[in-house]
Design an enzyme around this catalytic site. Structure first.
Site, PDB file in Angstrom:
ATOM      1  N   ASP A  11     -28.175  29.528 -62.465  1.00  0.00           N
ATOM      2  CA  ASP A  11     -29.608  29.832 -62.534  1.00  0.00           C
ATOM      3  C   ASP A  11     -30.187  29.535 -63.913  1.00  0.00           C
ATOM      4  OD1 ASP A  11     -27.952  31.922 -63.527  1.00  0.00           O
ATOM      5  OD2 ASP A  11     -29.649  33.304 -63.511  1.00  0.00           O
ATOM      6  N   THR A  50     -32.695  26.276 -70.689  1.00  0.00           N
ATOM      7  CA  THR A  50     -31.244  26.357 -70.855  1.00  0.00           C
ATOM      8  C   THR A  50     -30.539  25.136 -70.266  1.00  0.00           C
ATOM      9  OG1 THR A  50     -31.397  28.758 -70.798  1.00  0.00           O
ATOM     10  CG2 THR A  50     -29.225  27.828 -70.449  1.00  0.00           C
ATOM     11  N   ARG A 103     -27.867  22.332 -71.905  1.00  0.00           N
ATOM     12  CA  ARG A 103     -26.578  21.924 -71.302  1.00  0.00           C
ATOM     13  C   ARG A 103     -26.544  20.403 -71.126  1.00  0.00           C
ATOM     14  NH1 ARG A 103     -26.002  26.544 -72.462  1.00  0.00           N
ATOM     15  NH2 ARG A 103     -25.801  28.343 -71.058  1.00  0.00           N
ATOM     16  N   GLU A 153     -28.142  43.341 -64.595  1.00  0.00           N
ATOM     17  CA  GLU A 153     -27.417  42.711 -65.703  1.00  0.00           C
ATOM     18  C   GLU A 153     -27.925  43.181 -67.070  1.00  0.00           C
ATOM     19  OE1 GLU A 153     -27.570  38.409 -65.893  1.00  0.00           O
ATOM     20  OE2 GLU A 153     -26.094  38.331 -67.494  1.00  0.00           O
ATOM     21  N   LYS A 176     -23.698  43.628 -63.323  1.00  0.00           N
ATOM     22  CA  LYS A 176     -23.209  42.437 -64.045  1.00  0.00           C
ATOM     23  C   LYS A 176     -23.214  42.740 -65.533  1.00  0.00           C
ATOM     24  CE  LYS A 176     -24.073  37.509 -64.772  1.00  0.00           C
ATOM     25  NZ  LYS A 176     -24.389  36.238 -64.117  1.00  0.00           N
ATOM     26  N   SER A 236     -19.889  35.692 -68.537  1.00  0.00           N
ATOM     27  CA  SER A 236     -18.877  35.195 -69.482  1.00  0.00           C
ATOM     28  C   SER A 236     -19.374  35.270 -70.921  1.00  0.00           C
ATOM     29  CB  SER A 236     -18.398  33.786 -69.115  1.00  0.00           C
ATOM     30  OG  SER A 236     -19.433  32.832 -69.100  1.00  0.00           O
ATOM     31  N   GLY A 237     -20.662  35.101 -71.148  1.00  0.00           N
ATOM     32  CA  GLY A 237     -21.275  35.470 -72.424  1.00  0.00           C
ATOM     33  C   GLY A 237     -20.920  34.659 -73.667  1.00  0.00           C
ATOM     34  N   SER A 267     -19.138  36.606 -62.431  1.00  0.00           N
ATOM     35  CA  SER A 267     -20.427  35.976 -62.132  1.00  0.00           C
ATOM     36  C   SER A 267     -20.702  35.069 -63.325  1.00  0.00           C
ATOM     37  CB  SER A 267     -21.525  37.029 -61.969  1.00  0.00           C
ATOM     38  OG  SER A 267     -22.780  36.398 -61.799  1.00  0.00           O
ATOM     39  N   GLY A 313     -21.441  31.728 -65.654  1.00  0.00           N
ATOM     40  CA  GLY A 313     -22.228  30.519 -65.759  1.00  0.00           C
ATOM     41  C   GLY A 313     -21.410  29.498 -66.530  1.00  0.00           C
ATOM     42  N   ARG A 314     -21.434  29.643 -67.857  1.00  0.00           N
ATOM     43  CA  ARG A 314     -20.735  28.683 -68.708  1.00  0.00           C
ATOM     44  C   ARG A 314     -19.240  28.561 -68.392  1.00  0.00           C
ATOM     45  NH1 ARG A 314     -23.229  31.295 -73.981  1.00  0.00           N
ATOM     46  NH2 ARG A 314     -23.570  32.937 -72.442  1.00  0.00           N
TER      47      ARG A 314
HETATM   48  P1  13P Z   1     -22.672  33.168 -68.716  1.00  0.00           P
HETATM   49  O1  13P Z   1     -21.472  33.455 -67.838  1.00  0.00           O
HETATM   50  O2  13P Z   1     -22.745  31.752 -69.195  1.00  0.00           O
HETATM   51  O3  13P Z   1     -22.856  34.203 -69.774  1.00  0.00           O
HETATM   52  O4  13P Z   1     -23.942  33.263 -67.755  1.00  0.00           O
HETATM   53  C1  13P Z   1     -24.008  34.261 -66.829  1.00  0.00           C
HETATM   54  C2  13P Z   1     -25.410  34.628 -66.591  1.00  0.00           C
HETATM   55  O5  13P Z   1     -25.887  34.558 -65.488  1.00  0.00           O
HETATM   56  C3  13P Z   1     -26.205  35.097 -67.738  1.00  0.00           C
HETATM   57  O6  13P Z   1     -27.396  35.661 -67.278  1.00  0.00           O
END
Ligand code: 13P
Length: 341
Positions: free
Chosen positions: A23, A28, A32, A176, A221, A263-264, A291, A293-294
């Protein structure tokens, strides 16, 4: 699929599966794509996400996908709505509904997430478009003198208002509250992260209670309890796992079906190893999954590089990462599996 919030929440944290956070906002995803020297056009964004959603691991390791508004409305190159690709893989489509974290007036260095105005109407439309869960991200930074109570409280309140509106609209809220490991300073140690995460989660669950949010129909989250990325002393995976589980046990009611970490800014393997160690510490009161992203997409993005001829290689990279995290969700990941054929 059942439309009950409890059932959707359970599906999102099904055994051995987790959520793909795809998302990224327009800003962002541009960052990437910059990393692979690709223009962020609507078509490139579509092609990239279509590549992910058609990967075989969608069926085995991914329970749901968080989309950005544009993606929820997009069609694949052959005309199939991207939402239908996700559903065909047996995963639940979700939607990011916050409007981003903005500087909080009167609170230098802190942010408040916006997007409550008009949210009821937007949720109704998203439900019609096929979304069955939503995401709202609050950002809590750690530095000298911050976070303040004002910032923690305002963000927790907004999360609870959002969660109540989601449940009214038939969408499972992913709640989150992210305590950053990669903020502007990020030199705090793991114990400071523990303290701030515990404070934040306690405040969030107070607000959720007051807003009458049904805990059985939500997913949390959170960040892991981990040192800032610039901290001189980094904690071991065992310490991250132990402190994260301890912090969650003391703050998250057992009625919550599952917790799906962000993952942060952790490396791909670090995020997988930490999750697996936590699950190996079970039994736990809730499901613990990802959950990401990166940490799910980085390898695939690099392998793809924006080129059609790399789609298969990129899907292999995504499948591998998703499979490793699927194992971690069961506590079964091992380092030697990273290199095994
Ligand atoms: P990351 O796992 O890259 O931190 O992204 C997760 C996410 O949805 C942040 O809002």
């Amino acid at each position: 699929m059942s439309e009950r919030l409890e059932d959707i929440a359970q599906a999102l944290v099904a055994d051995g599966k987790g959520i793909l956070a795809a998302d990224e906002s327009s800003g962002t995803i541009k960052k990437r794509f910059d990393s692979i020297a690709l223009d962020s056009t609507e078509e490139n964004r579509r092609d990239y996400r279509e590549m992910l959603f058609r990967s075989p691991a969608m069926k085995t390791a991914i329970s749901g996908v968080i989309l950005y508004d544009e993606t929820l409305r997009q069609k694949a190159a052959d005309g199939t709505p991207l939402v239908d690709l996700i559903k065909a893989a047996g995963a639940v489509p979700g939607i990011k509904v916050d409007k981003g974290a903005q500087p909080m007036p009167g609170f230098p260095g802190e942010k408040i997430t916006e997007g409550l105005d008009g949210l009821r109407g937007r949720l109704e439309e998203y439900h019609k478009l096929g979304a069955r869960f939503a995401k709202w991200r609050a950002v809590i930074d750690i530095a000298d003198g911050i976070p303040t109570w004002g910032c923690v409280k305002a963000n927790a309140h907004a999360l609870a208002r959002y969660a109540a509106l989601c449940q009214e609209a038939g969408l499972v809220p992913i709640v989150e509250p992210e305590v950053l490991m990669d903020g502007p300073t990020a030199s705090h140690d793991i114990d400071r992260c523990y303290e701030v995460t515990e404070w934040t989660l306690n405040t969030v669950f107070d607000e959720l209670f007051e807003a009458r949010v049904m805990l059985e129909g939500m997913v949390l989250k959170p960040n892991m309890v981990i040192a800032g990325k610039n901290a001189p002393k980094q904690a071991s995976a065992a310490e991250v796992a132990e402190k994260t589980v301890r912090c969650l046990k003391s703050t998250v009611p057992a009625a919550v079906p599952g917790i799906a970490f962000l993952s942060g800014g952790q490396s791909d393997e670090q995020a997988t190893e930490n999750l697996s160690l936590m699950n190996a510490m079970g039994p736990l009161p809730w499901k613990l999954t990802f959950s990401y992203g990166r940490a799910l997409q980085a390898a695939a993005l690099k392998a793809w590089g924006g080129k059609r001829e790399n789609v298969a290689a990129a899907q292999r990279a995504f499948d591998h990462r998703a499979r490793m995290n699927g194992l971690a969700a069961k506590g079964l990941w091992r380092a030697d599996l990273e290199t095994a054929a």
